[in-house]
Enzyme design. Structure first.
Site, PDB file in Angstrom:
ATOM      1  N   HIS A  37       0.840  -1.201   0.000  1.00  0.00           N
ATOM      2  CA  HIS A  37       0.000   0.000   0.000  1.00  0.00           C
ATOM      3  C   HIS A  37       0.880   1.257   0.000  1.00  0.00           C
ATOM      4  O   HIS A  37       0.580   2.240  -0.683  1.00  0.00           O
ATOM      5  CB  HIS A  37      -0.893   0.044   1.246  1.00  0.00           C
ATOM      6  CG  HIS A  37      -1.882  -1.077   1.335  1.00  0.00           C
ATOM      7  ND1 HIS A  37      -1.772  -2.093   2.258  1.00  0.00           N
ATOM      8  CD2 HIS A  37      -3.001  -1.338   0.619  1.00  0.00           C
ATOM      9  CE1 HIS A  37      -2.787  -2.919   2.111  1.00  0.00           C
ATOM     10  NE2 HIS A  37      -3.543  -2.497   1.131  1.00  0.00           N
ATOM     11  N   GLN A 148      -0.863  -4.827  -8.450  1.00  0.00           N
ATOM     12  CA  GLN A 148      -0.953  -5.968  -9.368  1.00  0.00           C
ATOM     13  C   GLN A 148      -1.080  -7.297  -8.647  1.00  0.00           C
ATOM     14  O   GLN A 148      -1.454  -8.301  -9.247  1.00  0.00           O
ATOM     15  CB  GLN A 148       0.242  -6.010 -10.315  1.00  0.00           C
ATOM     16  CG  GLN A 148      -0.073  -6.944 -11.489  1.00  0.00           C
ATOM     17  CD  GLN A 148       1.087  -7.213 -12.356  1.00  0.00           C
ATOM     18  OE1 GLN A 148       1.774  -6.270 -12.753  1.00  0.00           O
ATOM     19  NE2 GLN A 148       1.327  -8.475 -12.662  1.00  0.00           N
ATOM     20  N   ASP A 150      -3.367  -8.254  -6.834  1.00  0.00           N
ATOM     21  CA  ASP A 150      -4.741  -8.693  -7.108  1.00  0.00           C
ATOM     22  C   ASP A 150      -5.008  -8.459  -8.597  1.00  0.00           C
ATOM     23  O   ASP A 150      -5.733  -7.543  -8.978  1.00  0.00           O
ATOM     24  CB  ASP A 150      -5.720  -7.922  -6.219  1.00  0.00           C
ATOM     25  CG  ASP A 150      -5.497  -8.240  -4.750  1.00  0.00           C
ATOM     26  OD1 ASP A 150      -5.627  -9.415  -4.375  1.00  0.00           O
ATOM     27  OD2 ASP A 150      -5.139  -7.331  -3.985  1.00  0.00           O
ATOM     28  N   SER A 185       0.770  -8.979   1.677  1.00  0.00           N
ATOM     29  CA  SER A 185      -0.686  -9.022   1.776  1.00  0.00           C
ATOM     30  C   SER A 185      -1.072  -8.789   3.229  1.00  0.00           C
ATOM     31  O   SER A 185      -0.348  -9.205   4.143  1.00  0.00           O
ATOM     32  CB  SER A 185      -1.173 -10.414   1.339  1.00  0.00           C
ATOM     33  OG  SER A 185      -2.484 -10.640   1.816  1.00  0.00           O
TER      34      SER A 185
HETATM   35  O1  PAF Z   1      -7.952  -4.598  -2.728  1.00  0.00           O
HETATM   36  C1  PAF Z   1      -8.647  -4.197  -1.769  1.00  0.00           C
HETATM   37  O2  PAF Z   1      -8.129  -3.854  -0.697  1.00  0.00           O
HETATM   38  C2  PAF Z   1     -10.162  -4.153  -1.914  1.00  0.00           C
HETATM   39  O3  PAF Z   1     -10.623  -5.208  -2.701  1.00  0.00           O
HETATM   40  C3  PAF Z   1     -10.668  -2.803  -2.438  1.00  0.00           C
HETATM   41  C4  PAF Z   1     -10.183  -2.525  -3.849  1.00  0.00           C
HETATM   42  C5  PAF Z   1     -10.220  -1.689  -1.512  1.00  0.00           C
HETATM   43  C6  PAF Z   1     -12.206  -2.808  -2.471  1.00  0.00           C
HETATM   44  O4  PAF Z   1     -12.742  -3.020  -1.203  1.00  0.00           O
END
Ligand code: PAF
Length: 290
Positions: A37, A148, A150, A185
């Site tokens: 993130h 990426q 996900d 993750s």
């Molecule tokens: O990847 C995530 O954390 C979630 O699927 C998202 C895109 C924030 C939607 O809730």
């Protein structure tokens, strides 16, 4: 950094900035922020005048048997990371604010959602597509960034933004990995020490698949078998899927011609891990991304 909780307040904030010509970036998250993130937030900060991180554990993308109630929610730490990265607004709505009484709309992207994660988690992608569409409607960003890691989620978001003409630029950024290759993750914290030790076999399997393609072995069944053998070195790891797919449609490829995405999901105990690797033979090299 502002913390905004109501959809109406952030829409008013965003509309005012848009009128002033300010570009707005959004990193949608469910919190439990990690370095993956952080890299999205960092990239967004460099490209946008105003930056929003949404933190919302979206109930509609969890099934009855999944971990909604125990999903990690370290909000103080998450806010600290956002402050460090220069985020302007943490948008932290409640579930009733996002899904008030009478809410009945669902966004579905059936072809992309059908396979892979969609098989294991049949309602997941409708929940993701709906909440992402709603977040875009509320925050009104110019640019939104996704990881990426996900891969299927990112493909689905691109598709729905295109199909519904939402006017949000989507950027998909490389997977951030631990030193041993494990994709970062929020759910990695659930792994026991033994599970954590074998978890990198998934990324090793994808790397093995990539090496085969680079070396000229292009038959998908042969590649998938090698990837499976790599994972199954650990008796506790169970393969859900390891597949060679078209990077755009996510349909399985019988043979790799130029580009492919290697998609994988495994289960260790009660934990599911997913990962993927893009391979591009045309460029004369393969590209490893998030
Ligand atoms: O990847 C995530 O954390 C979630 O699927 C998202 C895109 C924030 C939607 O809730």
């Amino acid at each position: 950094m502002k913390i905004i909780r109501t959809p109406h307040s952030i829409t008013v904030w965003s509309e005012r900035l848009r009128r002033e010509g300010v570009t707005i970036g959004l990193v949608p998250t469910m919190g439990a922020l990690h370095d993956g993130h952080r890299s999205l937030i960092h990239a967004a900060r460099l490209q946008c005048d105003a930056l929003v991180v949404s933190i919302f554990v979206n109930p509609t993308q969890f099934s009855q048997t999944e971990d909604l109630s125990t999903y990690p929610r370290p909000i103080t730490r998450d806010r600290a990371l956002c402050r460090e990265e220069g985020v302007d607004v943490c948008f932290e709505p409640t579930a009733p604010a996002m899904y008030p009484d009478g809410f009945q709309t669902t966004v579905t992207v059936p072809a992309i959602a059908r396979r892979w994660e969609g098989t294991a988690r049949p309602h997941h992608f409708a929940g993701v597509a709906t909440v992402v569409t709603k977040l875009f409607g509320i925050v009104r960003p110019h640019l939104a960034l996704f990881g990426q890691k996900d891969y299927q989620q990112a493909a689905l978001v691109r598709r729905l933004v295109h199909d519904l003409s939402l006017g949000v630029a989507i950027q998909v950024r490389p997977t951030v990995r631990e030193r041993d290759g494990l994709a970062m993750s929020s759910r990695n914290v659930y792994l026991s020490a033994d599970e954590r030790r074998v978890a990198p076999l998934l990324s090793q399997a994808l790397q093995a698949g990539k090496q085969m393609i680079v070396g000229g072995i292009l038959d998908a069944a042969t590649i998938e078998q090698r990837m499976r053998q790599t994972v199954e070195q650990a008796p506790d790891m169970h393969v859900e899927y390891l597949a060679v797919c078209d990077p755009d449609s996510l349909e399985p490829l019988p043979v790799v011609v130029t580009r492919a995405v290697l998609l994988g999901a495994v289960r260790i105990g009660s934990i599911r891990l997913i990962d993927n690797l893009l391979v591009n033979r045309q460029a004369g090299k393969s590209r490893t991304t998030r």
